[in-house]
Design a protein around this motif. Structure first.
Motif, short mmCIF file in Angstrom:
data_model
loop_
_atom_site.label_atom_id
_atom_site.label_comp_id
_atom_site.label_asym_id
_atom_site.label_seq_id
_atom_site.Cartn_x
_atom_site.Cartn_y
_atom_site.Cartn_z
N LEU A 1 42.36 55.23 31.46
CA LEU A 1 40.79 55.75 31.44
C LEU A 1 40.29 55.63 32.67
O LEU A 1 39.50 56.53 33.25
CB LEU A 1 40.19 54.69 30.53
N CYS A 2 40.84 54.73 33.56
CA CYS A 2 40.12 54.46 35.04
C CYS A 2 40.82 55.70 35.97
O CYS A 2 39.83 56.39 36.66
CB CYS A 2 40.57 53.18 35.63
N ALA A 3 41.93 56.14 35.58
CA ALA A 3 42.57 57.13 36.44
C ALA A 3 41.81 58.63 35.89
O ALA A 3 41.12 59.35 37.05
CB ALA A 3 43.76 57.37 36.19
N MET A 4 41.29 58.72 34.77
CA MET A 4 40.46 59.90 34.27
C MET A 4 39.12 59.83 35.03
O MET A 4 38.75 60.80 35.57
CB MET A 4 40.25 59.63 32.97
N ALA A 5 38.54 58.62 35.19
CA ALA A 5 37.22 58.62 35.75
C ALA A 5 37.18 58.78 37.03
O ALA A 5 36.36 59.49 37.76
CB ALA A 5 36.62 56.88 35.38
N ILE A 6 38.44 58.34 37.89
CA ILE A 6 38.46 58.68 39.22
C ILE A 6 38.54 60.06 39.44
O ILE A 6 38.14 60.74 40.38
CB ILE A 6 39.66 57.78 39.85
N HIS A 7 39.53 60.90 38.61
CA HIS A 7 39.60 62.28 38.92
C HIS A 7 38.37 62.92 38.64
O HIS A 7 37.74 63.72 39.68
CB HIS A 7 40.29 62.80 37.52
N ASP A 8 37.39 62.55 38.01
CA ASP A 8 36.04 63.17 37.84
C ASP A 8 35.14 62.80 39.04
O ASP A 8 34.22 63.51 39.35
CB ASP A 8 35.35 62.58 36.45
N LEU A 9 35.55 61.94 39.83
CA LEU A 9 34.92 61.53 41.21
C LEU A 9 35.48 62.37 42.11
O LEU A 9 35.03 62.32 43.38
CB LEU A 9 34.88 60.07 41.39
N GLY A 10 36.71 63.26 41.96
CA GLY A 10 36.96 63.98 42.85
C GLY A 10 38.21 63.37 43.71
O GLY A 10 38.43 64.01 44.74
N HIS A 11 38.77 62.41 43.29
CA HIS A 11 40.14 61.86 43.78
C HIS A 11 41.13 61.91 43.02
O HIS A 11 41.19 61.82 41.78
CB HIS A 11 39.74 60.40 44.28
N ARG A 12 42.24 61.94 43.78
CA ARG A 12 43.59 61.74 43.17
C ARG A 12 43.82 60.41 42.73
O ARG A 12 43.59 59.22 43.46
CB ARG A 12 44.71 62.12 44.04
N ALA A 13 44.35 59.97 41.51
CA ALA A 13 44.78 58.86 41.10
C ALA A 13 45.92 58.85 39.96
O ALA A 13 46.13 59.91 39.27
CB ALA A 13 43.50 58.20 40.30
N ILE A 14 46.66 57.90 40.07
CA ILE A 14 47.96 57.83 39.12
C ILE A 14 47.94 56.65 38.38
O ILE A 14 47.77 55.43 39.12
CB ILE A 14 49.17 58.25 39.73
N SER A 15 47.98 56.39 37.13
CA SER A 15 47.97 55.05 36.68
C SER A 15 49.68 54.86 36.31
O SER A 15 50.44 55.84 36.07
CB SER A 15 47.33 55.12 35.05
N LEU A 16 50.06 53.46 36.20
CA LEU A 16 51.63 52.99 36.22
C LEU A 16 51.26 51.90 35.30
O LEU A 16 50.73 51.16 35.55
CB LEU A 16 51.96 52.74 37.47
N THR A 17 52.53 51.87 34.55
CA THR A 17 52.92 50.63 33.84
C THR A 17 53.25 49.68 34.93
O THR A 17 53.90 50.20 35.83
CB THR A 17 53.86 50.61 32.59
N GLY A 18 53.61 48.37 34.47
CA GLY A 18 54.10 47.29 35.49
C GLY A 18 55.51 47.85 35.60
O GLY A 18 56.06 47.74 36.69
N SER A 19 56.44 48.40 34.65
CA SER A 19 57.54 48.99 34.89
C SER A 19 57.69 49.92 35.95
O SER A 19 58.51 50.06 36.83
CB SER A 19 58.14 49.19 33.44
N GLN A 20 56.91 51.07 35.61
CA GLN A 20 56.93 52.10 36.33
C GLN A 20 56.65 51.59 37.83
O GLN A 20 56.99 52.24 39.02
CB GLN A 20 55.78 53.36 35.97
N ALA A 21 55.84 50.56 38.02
CA ALA A 21 55.29 50.04 39.35
C ALA A 21 56.46 49.43 40.15
O ALA A 21 56.32 48.98 41.18
CB ALA A 21 53.93 49.18 39.39
N GLY A 22 57.28 48.89 39.33
CA GLY A 22 58.67 48.44 40.06
C GLY A 22 58.73 46.98 39.93
O GLY A 22 59.02 46.22 40.70
N ILE A 23 57.70 46.46 38.96
CA ILE A 23 57.84 44.77 38.78
C ILE A 23 58.82 44.28 37.98
O ILE A 23 58.85 44.52 36.66
CB ILE A 23 56.16 44.37 38.21
N VAL A 24 59.68 43.68 38.62
CA VAL A 24 60.92 43.08 37.76
C VAL A 24 60.68 41.56 37.51
O VAL A 24 60.26 40.82 38.37
CB VAL A 24 62.07 43.49 38.43
N THR A 25 60.94 41.35 36.37
CA THR A 25 60.67 39.84 35.93
C THR A 25 62.06 39.38 35.05
O THR A 25 62.92 39.91 35.16
CB THR A 25 59.45 39.66 34.89
N ASP A 26 61.90 37.87 35.10
CA ASP A 26 63.02 37.41 34.18
C ASP A 26 62.87 37.54 32.81
O ASP A 26 61.89 38.58 32.48
CB ASP A 26 62.94 35.69 34.52
#
Ligand code: ADP
Ligand code: ASP
Ligand code: MG
Length: 422
Positions: free
Chosen positions: A82-107
């Motif tokens: 939702l925040c990415a959508m709101a930022i697009h409407d403000l005229g900026h690029r934004a991409i949302s990522l899950t923790g996994s897509q962001a590369g956060i590796v856990t035990d």
């Protein structure tokens, strides 16, 4: 050296409805327009995580932890998309990522996983492409490739870990209070905002219940040298900066009163008083990933070769603790396991305590004057904690805050009722 990257983390209240989410989006965009590369971490909206937990309990009293993580991780994904959508409407690029897509590796410890590694290449690529990057807080992917979550309040740790991984100048934690206070301002209206707090004190505060920063986020920041600035998402005033011990100018005797109302006490009665018994008990709890806090063991007079052992655990862990202990109770011949779920804890934290005797005496006296019974006590060089009945916690916090004269100027102003922050 500065690389112009800032991490901004927004907590649940700060993205609770469309208006607040758009306000967070505007704040993120303003930071970008000021020339920074911006990486934002968002929490689930409002009480969404609590709702998801309640949903799970409705279908299963003790839900499977792996499935719990699949469920809980959805809340922060919603916020980011939702925040990415709101930022697009403000005229900026934004991409949302899950923790996994962001590369956060856990035990693989579902529901309280630890971050092992952050593989930030995808984030860095997106930042290089001039995008604002939004990462779902509180989650990662385990070494077994399952979705994990990082424990309640875990988005703080996501933010700090990402700040370390990308070498951000600062990790800003935007929340529903203006910073870290001398006590929870919801309980003590005249609590004072701390301009700075040392890592040493913040660690003790977080460990003893000041949920404004998750304990692991403070540990991670200290280990990796991340600068945390905890501040209000509702105004621009500076909040609290967590600094190294050397950077703190003064060491007041007492810095803060902290509390928790979510403790449970387990008492093992008739534990064989033989070498190794305590080790077996502690190991069983550690294997079950239960965090044991205070421990007391005593051998009742005239009770022969058996002792009683009491300890506290977070109430949420009580079931796991019982499951872990039952087979051991049979094996060791423990006579009875008693539990009390209505326990709380009040603590005072202050680096100045190291060199001042008499602080404990004052704490016990103040609680005594309030007719509050102390059930267990533990101390560290800069903290004194007392386990008390949960329903007496607010009285205890207010009495100690007043007795140590922690109130002051920089409080939440009366014309700005506390509701304005929530
Ligand atoms: P967020 O959703 O932004 O992560 P949290 O609810 O996790 O927010 O943390 C902020 C809350 O922490 C405040 O609303 C406040 O009630 C509580 N809190 C407890 N102790 C303190 C303290 N010493 N200073 C500030 N806030 C505190
Ligand atoms: N949404 C999660 C929680 O409520 C994580 C967080 O807010 O930090 O605990
Ligand atoms: Mg939080």
């Amino acid at each position: 050296m500065s690389n112009g990257t800032v991490v901004m983390k927004f907590g649940g209240t700060s993205v609770a409805d469309a208006e607040r989410l758009k306000r967070a989006a505007r704040r993120i965009v303003a930071k970008r327009e000021a020339g920074n590369r911006v990486l934002a971490v968002l929490s689930a909206r409002g009480k969404e995580t609590d709702r998801l937990i309640a949903d799970a309990r409705e279908v299963s009293p003790h839900p499977d932890p792996r499935e719990m993580d699949m469920l809980l991780s959805t809340g922060e994904r919603v916020s980011c998309a939702l925040c990415a959508m709101a930022i697009h409407d403000l005229g900026h690029r934004a991409i949302s990522l899950t923790g996994s897509q962001a590369g956060i590796v856990t035990d693989t410890s579902h529901t309280k996983a630890r971050i092992l590694d952050v593989r930030a290449d995808r984030i860095l690529r997106a930042l290089d492409e001039d995008s604002i990057v939004l990462v779902a807080g509180f989650q990662g992917v385990s070494t077994a490739k399952d979705v994990t979550t990082l424990g309640r309040g875990g988005s703080d740790t996501t933010a700090v870990a990402l700040a370390a991984a990308v070498g951000a100048d600062v990790c800003e934690i935007y929340t529903d209070v203006p910073g870290v206070f001398t006590a929870d301002p919801r309980i003590v209206p005249d609590a004072r905002k701390l301009a700075v707090v040392s890592f040493e004190e913040m660690l003790e505060m977080a460990a003893s219940g000041a949920g404004v920063l998750q304990l692991r986020s403070v540990e991670y920041a200290r280990t990796h040298g991340v600068r945390i600035h905890c501040r209000s998402s509702f105004d621009d005033a500076p909040g609290t900066v967590v600094v190294s011990e050397q950077e703190t100018m003064e060491q007041p005797l007492i810095t803060a009163v902290t509390h928790s109302t979510g403790e449970a006490r387990v008492t093992l009665m008739g534990v064989p008083d033989t070498p190794g018994a305590a080790g077996l008990i502690a190991t069983a709890l550690a294997v079950a990933n239960v965090n044991v806090d205070m421990i007391i063991q005593n051998e009742p007079v005239g009770h022969g070769s058996r002792a009683d052992m009491s300890f506290t655990v977070p109430r949420d862990d009580l079931h796991d603790a019982q499951v872990a202990l039952e087979p051991l109770a049979a094996q060791l011949g423990i006579e009875r396991i008693a539990t009390d779920e209505a326990m709380g804890k009040v603590s005072i934290v202050g680096a100045g305590m190291k060199s001042h005797p008499g602080v404990a005496a004052k704490v016990f006296t103040v609680l005594g004057e309030q007719s509050i019974n102390i059930e267990m006590i533990s101390t560290s060089p800069i903290k004194i904690s007392c386990v008390i009945q949960a329903d007496r916690v607010p009285d205890a916090v207010r009495a100690l805050h007043a007795a140590f004269e922690l109130q002051g100027e920089d409080t939440i102003r009366p014309e700005q009722p506390f509701g304005a922050f929530s």
